[in-house]
Design an enzyme around this catalytic site. Sequence first.
Site, PDB file in Angstrom:
ATOM      1  N   CYS B  98      28.303  -9.890  -0.289  1.00  0.00           N
ATOM      2  CA  CYS B  98      29.388  -9.901   0.687  1.00  0.00           C
ATOM      3  C   CYS B  98      29.606  -8.462   1.144  1.00  0.00           C
ATOM      4  O   CYS B  98      28.977  -7.535   0.669  1.00  0.00           O
ATOM      5  CB  CYS B  98      30.663 -10.477   0.081  1.00  0.00           C
ATOM      6  SG  CYS B  98      31.257  -9.586  -1.347  1.00  0.00           S
ATOM      7  N   CYS B 101      30.013  -5.496  -1.204  1.00  0.00           N
ATOM      8  CA  CYS B 101      28.826  -4.875  -1.790  1.00  0.00           C
ATOM      9  C   CYS B 101      28.427  -3.647  -0.970  1.00  0.00           C
ATOM     10  O   CYS B 101      28.078  -2.610  -1.522  1.00  0.00           O
ATOM     11  CB  CYS B 101      27.668  -5.857  -1.807  1.00  0.00           C
ATOM     12  SG  CYS B 101      27.914  -7.243  -2.888  1.00  0.00           S
ATOM     13  N   ASP B 504      15.052 -29.762 -14.449  1.00  0.00           N
ATOM     14  CA  ASP B 504      14.161 -29.262 -15.464  1.00  0.00           C
ATOM     15  C   ASP B 504      15.068 -28.588 -16.463  1.00  0.00           C
ATOM     16  O   ASP B 504      15.802 -27.690 -16.103  1.00  0.00           O
ATOM     17  CB  ASP B 504      13.197 -28.272 -14.839  1.00  0.00           C
ATOM     18  CG  ASP B 504      12.472 -27.491 -15.890  1.00  0.00           C
ATOM     19  OD1 ASP B 504      11.635 -28.078 -16.552  1.00  0.00           O
ATOM     20  OD2 ASP B 504      12.793 -26.309 -16.057  1.00  0.00           O
ATOM     21  N   ASP B 683      13.681 -23.637 -12.336  1.00  0.00           N
ATOM     22  CA  ASP B 683      13.653 -22.184 -12.236  1.00  0.00           C
ATOM     23  C   ASP B 683      12.528 -21.572 -13.049  1.00  0.00           C
ATOM     24  O   ASP B 683      12.257 -20.395 -12.934  1.00  0.00           O
ATOM     25  CB  ASP B 683      14.971 -21.581 -12.684  1.00  0.00           C
ATOM     26  CG  ASP B 683      15.148 -21.656 -14.186  1.00  0.00           C
ATOM     27  OD1 ASP B 683      14.469 -22.497 -14.793  1.00  0.00           O
ATOM     28  OD2 ASP B 683      15.934 -20.887 -14.728  1.00  0.00           O
ATOM     29  N   ASP B 687       7.447 -24.367 -13.089  1.00  0.00           N
ATOM     30  CA  ASP B 687       8.030 -25.283 -12.124  1.00  0.00           C
ATOM     31  C   ASP B 687       7.378 -25.231 -10.753  1.00  0.00           C
ATOM     32  O   ASP B 687       7.512 -26.172  -9.988  1.00  0.00           O
ATOM     33  CB  ASP B 687       9.519 -24.975 -11.928  1.00  0.00           C
ATOM     34  CG  ASP B 687      10.315 -25.528 -13.082  1.00  0.00           C
ATOM     35  OD1 ASP B 687       9.761 -26.361 -13.801  1.00  0.00           O
ATOM     36  OD2 ASP B 687      11.462 -25.115 -13.245  1.00  0.00           O
TER      37      ASP B 687
END
Lengths: 54, 807
Positions: B98, B101, B504, B683, B687
């Site tokens: 945002c 930052c 997963d 992740d 995968d």
Amino acid sequence: MNVILLLIPLSMVLLGAGVWAFFWAVNHAQFDDLDTPALMPLADDAQEPEEPAP
Amino acid sequence: MTPTCFHCGEPVPSDCTLTVHTNGVDAPVCCRGCEAAATWIQGLGLSDYYRLRSEPAERAETLADFGAWDRPAMARLHVRMHAADRAEVVVLVDGMRCAACGWLIERALGAEPGVREVGVNAPARRVRLVFDPRDTPLSHLLTALARLGYDPHPLDLAALDALRQRESRDALKRLVVAGLGTMQAMMYAVALYAGQFDGMDVATRDFFRWLGFLVTTPVVLYAARPFFAGALRELRARHLSMDTPVALAIALIYLASLIATLGRSGEIYFDSVSMFVLFLLGARYVEMRARHRAGDLVDALARLQPATAERVADGGGSETVGVHELQAGDRVRVAAGAGVPADGVLLDSACHVDESLLTGESTPRRRLCGDTLMAGTLLQDGPVELRVTQVGADTVLAGIVRMITRAASDKPALARVADEHARRFVLRTLALTALTAAAWSVFDPARAFDAAIAVLVISCPCAFALAVPAALTRAVAVLARRGVLVVDGDALERLAQVDTVVFDKTGTLTVPALDRARSEARRGDLDAALRIAAALEQASTHPLARALRAAAGDATLPTVRERHENAGAGVEGVIDGMRYRLGRADWNGETDDERLVLCDQHGTLARFAMHERPRVEAAATVAALHDADLHVVLLSGDRRERVARIAEALDIDDWQAEATPADKLAGLHRLRQEGGVVAMVGDGINDAPVLAGADVAVALGSGAALAQASSGLLLAGDRLDRLLQARTVAREMLAATRRNLRWAIGYNLAAVPLAALGLVPPWLAAIGMSASSLLVLLQSLRIGRRSTQPASTGKTTVAAVSREALA
């Protein structure tokens, strides 16, 4: 009604000046970031580290 | 309720006692990285950041070494020297969430010695630094960025975003010219309408008409140029899409008005044509901003192609060099999960590479000794060595990028379908206009031109042209604000139709942490074994590896050589001349439970027990998915008891344990064959092929880079609950699109016949046209209004509320 013959050309000149000023600002990176500057006034200027609350 | 980290908002592990002192209280943090980042931010007096931000920060990772960026050869490519004491560099910064930052980076880097200027562009995630290289080396500044929790990638100077900057500036200029021109044209049009009712002498009327012409000309000739250029391009390619009818309509209406002005008779439509251009440009501008925000090719390349490579010297040692320093013939070592730096021939016996980004082939390809590896592909297992054959602009990757750049206007399927509809509609309108003109010239030639123009104006394709892009861009923008990045536009449409969600388990629903009570050392002490294990897993981004590294703490890790990763089993490597293996018990000859086993040549050294903590928001997310009548499936490669325990804790009935990637893929195919539309959330490093096999691939933002590469949606900051929000928004988007298209069709069916019969006065046609476009835009703006606001931690809610109060 003759006054519009003066005022309308004047508004055209002002419009042209406005567009020129806007182009200048865009070309000088004034519009590249529209999000961050909005927060600038909210930030404190304090440079010294934060003091613990009493 | 588990406390959440003060810095990144993630749950704090129960065995973590780290805190930072802020505002007189000790706030908990989740890891050393976040502790260091938060303490440093406080120390600089920048704690305002926590008040201003609207999104929690990225979890600060352990620091990488940026030393290689100081090499002169690297500097030549990335740093522009203005004078001996003035150097400039542009850095792409990951993790900027945002505007706060941007504020934080500006202040924190500005406090570094030798830094002259810091320019942050938060939407583009760019930081421009001007610094004195004699005071501060570049690596020091990059380390400072990394300490704040942002991941810096310096950009190639040659690709210094000139293209993107010009595109965005041009679009803004055109938009403003169209806006100002429209306002002026409307003002004169109002005077003309008033004159029509109250009487106005012909000289004054002509004066206002010429004024209208004067302000509309720049709008048509300058602001609308992209449409004419696009139409010309399409004409050359013998292909019709939206730009052709749009350009034709603009040109026809403009010329007709000009003829009316010159001929002092008929109607003028200068205000309508400017408004038409303004609305279209407005939609394009919003679309462009969303596209830039979602990341573009330059960013993708900066991430895809590693900036550094590990060059192996003839003597056997290795050094880290910049990719552009590589030359054909060099030997390069690539680690598992890393990108291949240059095209080259494989020297080791075999490896698997994921080439999906280059070839679209989703399953990893097996490459044998002597085969060519392409730059930018991702190595699945390794490390391996290769001999470089092609570098830089000669690589296959560079060629593909050149191709993509040419076809930059890549549209999602939904938009393409709408385009096709609009194109057909506009062709029919043009035919209808011609027909109207022909029919009227038989009955009443004086009214032929007026009626034809009225048909053209009232049926303007605006509502059609805007229907899909407006809804799509609004949805992408809403989601981006809530931490969901839409990587692939089609994913959003499919997400709205999803009826099955597959998880997963490892790292998706849970976070692993070392269970010290159940870990044991057979020989030596546990901490020493932990250091060896952490060193073996050092390069891996697997969640278990992360848990091990976190457990090893700050200890200096020994150097590993000949590290080799076996997907699904474990990792091996040589430390101080001793070969170690770390992985599943059965791979290491143990018949034990789920514990990870570390062994050397003499047998088992230690066993590490991991306990799985369900993520804080996992149970709520699964319950909400059930509530939404979605089928929730758990496909895991882990042991049966463990998966059963997690499935029970989260109330998931359909689960499968000990699934290999092939099993998972087969499971996905079965679900899809049964007619389900499947979203896969993952992740892990295993995968990538599985994610590619689902209808919608969703990756968690902090997962392995490999999985992100093939995903359609990216949930930033590991927040599972955002999946639900994404689905809600996607459904709203689809509904809005349908409403928009229905409205556009209905409006046109009602209005066009009236216009063709000559019953619609020009001012009503203009109002009808603008109102139909406006309604479409307003419909789209409703997306994201009703859906639930992000469930956030107390801090961010406060920040969001204060932002809203100030807005």
